[in-house]
Write an enzyme that holds these catalytic residues in place. Structure first.
Site, PDB file in Angstrom:
ATOM      1  CD  GLU A 124      -3.071  -1.252   2.567  1.00 23.52           C
ATOM      2  OE1 GLU A 124      -2.739  -0.073   3.146  1.00 23.52           O
ATOM      3  OE2 GLU A 124      -3.818  -2.146   2.428  1.00 23.52           O
ATOM      4  CD  GLU A 190      -9.915  -0.496  -0.340  1.00 24.10           C
ATOM      5  OE1 GLU A 190      -8.858  -0.922  -0.457  1.00 24.10           O
ATOM      6  OE2 GLU A 190     -10.991  -0.774   0.499  1.00 24.10           O
TER       7      GLU A 190
HETATM    8  O1  KIV Z   1      -6.315  -7.114   1.205  1.00 23.07           O
HETATM    9  C1  KIV Z   1      -7.624  -6.923   0.415  1.00 23.07           C
HETATM   10  O2  KIV Z   1      -8.549  -7.437   0.523  1.00 23.07           O
HETATM   11  C2  KIV Z   1      -7.178  -5.779  -0.461  1.00 23.07           C
HETATM   12  C3  KIV Z   1      -8.296  -5.523  -1.380  1.00 23.07           C
HETATM   13  C4  KIV Z   1      -9.136  -4.471  -0.722  1.00 23.07           C
HETATM   14  C5  KIV Z   1      -7.778  -4.876  -2.647  1.00 23.07           C
HETATM   15  O3  KIV Z   1      -6.116  -5.211  -0.707  1.00 23.07           O
END
Ligand code: KIV
Length: 274
Positions: A124, A190
């Site tokens: 991220e 997201e």
């Molecule tokens: O961990 C997860 O489910 C994610 C999605 C929201 C893309 O990163």
């Protein structure tokens, strides 16, 4: 490669996602945490299986994604990677495994790749994660970025909030470009306004994967327990429920319990002869 082969590859690789983008062929992604459902999703033709750190709340019962560890992710990764025959399997780098700098990020990415059998990692952050992404990519490991609402930063972001609205759009675009410049092969967007997601998608050469980002991203991803209706909570606005597995399981468990209580199961049909 002929057109058909590049659009329905026998084994989806990171390069195929860019080909899908160029061909305007939208691709599907689901999260996956276990061997059996991974096998079903793979057979059904889902292009990308993400071993998401959402396994933390969906499988381990944690209240957020923050507590899940690299070792826990490895177990989920093995279960999914060993089931996937066609899908590209990507694993999340959990909170705490990359923020401290590129050396730690690379060491943990190597550990995840070596031990889980997946094909790529995801982490991220946009500009703030640029040097980590670059270090991992330079070592030969494909990286998927994740910007907009980033669940590992839920506390800093003040809860589950749409990102990139108003003046935030500029930062979102800068984050997307940073992820691309660092060498990521795709980026998850997201909970961002559809219009901004469309703009990011148009400006990047790498594919975008939306979750709550409208219809114009190159791919879509949903958390499997949401899409299959396994969770008891009201689904978020961006979730479409394709099944009601919770109700099916609930009713089946109730019936089984009743049958056992009343001596109706097992019958002769389910018993061995001498
Ligand atoms: O961990 C997860 O489910 C994610 C999605 C929201 C893309 O990163």
């Amino acid at each position: 490669m002929d057109q058909n082969q590049s659009q329905t590859p026998k084994l989806v690789r990171t390069a195929h996602l860019k080909e899908f983008k160029q061909a305007g062929r939208k691709f599907s992604c689901l999260t996956s945490y276990d061997h059996m459902t991974a096998g079903i999703f793979d057979e059904a033709g889902i292009d990308v299986l993400l071993v998401g750190d959402s396994a933390a709340d969906n499988s381990l019962g944690y209240t957020s994604t923050l507590p899940v560890t690299v070792d826990e992710m490895i177990s989920f990764g093995r279960a999914v990677a060993s089931a996937a025959k066609r899908a590209l399997v990507v694993i999340d780098m959990p909170f705490g495994s990359y923020e401290t700098g590129p050396a730690d990020a690379l060491a943990n990415a190597i550990k995840l790749m070596k031990t889980s059998g997946v094909a790529a990692v995801k982490l991220e952050g946009g500009e703030r994660s640029e040097i980590q992404i670059k270090a991992i990519v330079d070592a030969g490991i494909p990286v998927m970025g994740h910007i907009g609402f980033t669940p590992q930063s839920v506390n800093a972001l003040g809860g589950f909030r749409v990102q990139g609205r108003g003046e935030g759009a500029e930062q979102l675009l800068a984050d997307a470009k940073a992820v691309e410049a660092a060498g990521a092969f795709a980026v998850v967007l997201e909970m961002v306004p559809a219009e901004i997601a469309a703009q990011v998608t148009a400006e990047l050469s790498i594919p975008t994967i939306g979750i709550g980002a409208g219809p114009d991203t190159d791919g879509q991803i949903l958390v499997w327990t949401d899409f299959a209706g396994l969770t008891s909570q009201k689904p978020r606005k961006f979730v479409k429920r394709y099944a009601n597995i919770r109700e099916t399981l609930f009713e089946s468990a109730k019936q089984y319990s009743k049958d056992v209580n009343e001596g109706k199961f097992p019958t002769q049909d389910h018993s061995f002869e001498n």
